[in-house]
Design a protein around this motif. Structure first.
Motif, PDB file in Angstrom:
ATOM      1  N   ALA A  23       0.852  -1.197   0.000  1.00 36.08           N
ATOM      2  CA  ALA A  23       0.000   0.000   0.000  1.00 36.08           C
ATOM      3  C   ALA A  23       0.886   1.245   0.000  1.00 36.08           C
ATOM      4  O   ALA A  23       1.892   1.306   0.715  1.00 36.08           O
ATOM      5  N   VAL A  24       0.527   2.216  -0.809  1.00 36.18           N
ATOM      6  CA  VAL A  24       1.353   3.412  -0.957  1.00 36.18           C
ATOM      7  C   VAL A  24       1.486   4.160   0.362  1.00 36.18           C
ATOM      8  O   VAL A  24       2.525   4.785   0.629  1.00 36.18           O
ATOM      9  N   ASP A  25       0.486   4.069   1.233  1.00 41.98           N
ATOM     10  CA  ASP A  25       0.561   4.816   2.491  1.00 41.98           C
ATOM     11  C   ASP A  25       1.588   4.224   3.459  1.00 41.98           C
ATOM     12  O   ASP A  25       1.852   4.806   4.510  1.00 41.98           O
ATOM     13  N   ARG A  26       2.182   3.075   3.113  1.00 42.17           N
ATOM     14  CA  ARG A  26       3.223   2.491   3.946  1.00 42.17           C
ATOM     15  C   ARG A  26       4.621   2.880   3.475  1.00 42.17           C
ATOM     16  O   ARG A  26       5.621   2.376   3.989  1.00 42.17           O
ATOM     17  N   ILE A  27       4.705   3.768   2.519  1.00 43.36           N
ATOM     18  CA  ILE A  27       5.991   4.161   1.970  1.00 43.36           C
ATOM     19  C   ILE A  27       6.806   4.911   3.018  1.00 43.36           C
ATOM     20  O   ILE A  27       6.268   5.635   3.862  1.00 43.36           O
ATOM     21  N   VAL A  28       8.128   4.718   2.981  1.00 43.17           N
ATOM     22  CA  VAL A  28       9.031   5.404   3.893  1.00 43.17           C
ATOM     23  C   VAL A  28       9.542   6.692   3.252  1.00 43.17           C
ATOM     24  O   VAL A  28       9.545   7.755   3.867  1.00 43.17           O
ATOM     25  N   LEU A  29       9.978   6.587   1.989  1.00 45.86           N
ATOM     26  CA  LEU A  29      10.409   7.779   1.255  1.00 45.86           C
ATOM     27  C   LEU A  29       9.156   8.413   0.655  1.00 45.86           C
ATOM     28  O   LEU A  29       8.735   8.089  -0.455  1.00 45.86           O
ATOM     29  N   LYS A  30       8.531   9.297   1.408  1.00 45.66           N
ATOM     30  CA  LYS A  30       7.151   9.715   1.159  1.00 45.66           C
ATOM     31  C   LYS A  30       6.889  10.248  -0.242  1.00 45.66           C
ATOM     32  O   LYS A  30       5.861   9.965  -0.845  1.00 45.66           O
ATOM     33  N   GLU A  31       7.822  11.016  -0.793  1.00 46.03           N
ATOM     34  CA  GLU A  31       7.542  11.659  -2.076  1.00 46.03           C
ATOM     35  C   GLU A  31       7.867  10.776  -3.276  1.00 46.03           C
ATOM     36  O   GLU A  31       7.527  11.118  -4.400  1.00 46.03           O
TER      37      GLU A  31
END
Length: 272
Positions: free
Chosen positions: A49-57
């Motif tokens: 899921a994209v909302d679990r990304i660490v490097l937000k941008e």
């Protein structure tokens, strides 16, 4: 009896510590795809899921770097080409996931990219979401046509000896915007930016200055809406002069005479 109780009571504590450690390690090495084989095949490819990304941008990768990735690629090579994974995936994870952005004129298209590793941690399979994002790696066909050249004086673009976007002169920006608009109208499949210098200074310094200036112009054109797919930049230093001058001239006269050699060329190819 008291010692026995201590041992019995100590077992759950040790187990809890072990479980906690496993959980921490799992958090660093987890993957979301299912049934990954030692050969790097996934029974089911699952994107995080994209909302679990660490490097937000996410990042804007180059197509040139992505085209160099293929079966057998190592993690160090991936890191050099496209950077660290963007999700919470450690060194022992069997897959690395990325969130990439690409410019299409004034629009930005976002894609997810996954690398699945074999048992020796070499990338073997590569997946895109949406799947159509993979089409970006295809070479655009070059239509036979005479190249169109735009030549801009380096002195009109940059302050003397400078190369950054902040060093670009207002007149140079205006001229580059006109070039960008023409390039967008041409819809060329290949746009090359070539930086040149005069012969004053060392070969190495001139080559570096010409490269930095070309890259700054390339980035300016991309931000102005020129498609980045076929956009490249390189410098040739003093290797391709268009004017020869008497080396007996004093420095100021020599600098003025060599001015035409200090330039940036934009060459468009593959348009109808």
């Amino acid at each position: 009896m008291e010692n026995t109780n201590k041992i019995v009571r100590g077992i759950p504590l040790a187990l809890c510590a072990a479980v906690a450690m496993v959980a921490v390690l799992a958090g660093c090495t987890r993957h979301v795809s299912r049934d990954i084989t030692p050969q790097g095949q996934a029974g089911e490819v699952v994107f995080p899921a994209v909302d679990r990304i660490v490097l937000k941008e996410g990042t804007f990768p180059t197509l040139e770097a992505l085209r160099q990735i293929g079966p057998g690629v190592t993690r160090d090579q991936l890191y050099q080409l496209i950077g660290r994974p963007h999700f919470r995936e450690g060194f022992h994870a069997r897959e690395w996931d990325y969130l990439f952005h690409f410019r299409d004129g004034d629009q930005v298209v976002t894609c997810q990219y996954k690398v699945i590793f074999d048992g020796e941690y070499r990338g073997q399979n590569f997946h895109w979401l949406p799947a159509g994002c993979a089409d970006r790696l295809k070479d655009r066909p070059v239509v036979a046509s005479d190249p169109k050249r735009f030549e801009i004086s380096g002195d009109a673009l940059f302050a003397f000896g400078r190369s950054g976007l902040e060093d670009m002169l207002s007149g140079g920006r205006d001229e580059l915007l006109k070039v960008a608009n023409e390039l967008k109208a041409l819809d060329a499949s290949v746009v090359q930016v070539v930086g040149h210098t005069d012969l004053i200074g060392s070969d190495a310094a001139n080559l570096e200055l010409s490269r930095r200036r070309a890259e700054t112009v390339r980035d300016f054109l991309a931000k102005s809406g020129v498609s980045a797919d076929g956009l490249s930049a390189h410098g040739v230093g003093e290797a391709e002069p268009v004017k020869q001058c008497d080396d007996k001239l004093d420095r100021e006269a020599l600098i003025a005479c060599l001015q035409p050699n200090r330039r940036v060329e934009v060459v468009a190819k593959g348009f109808k």
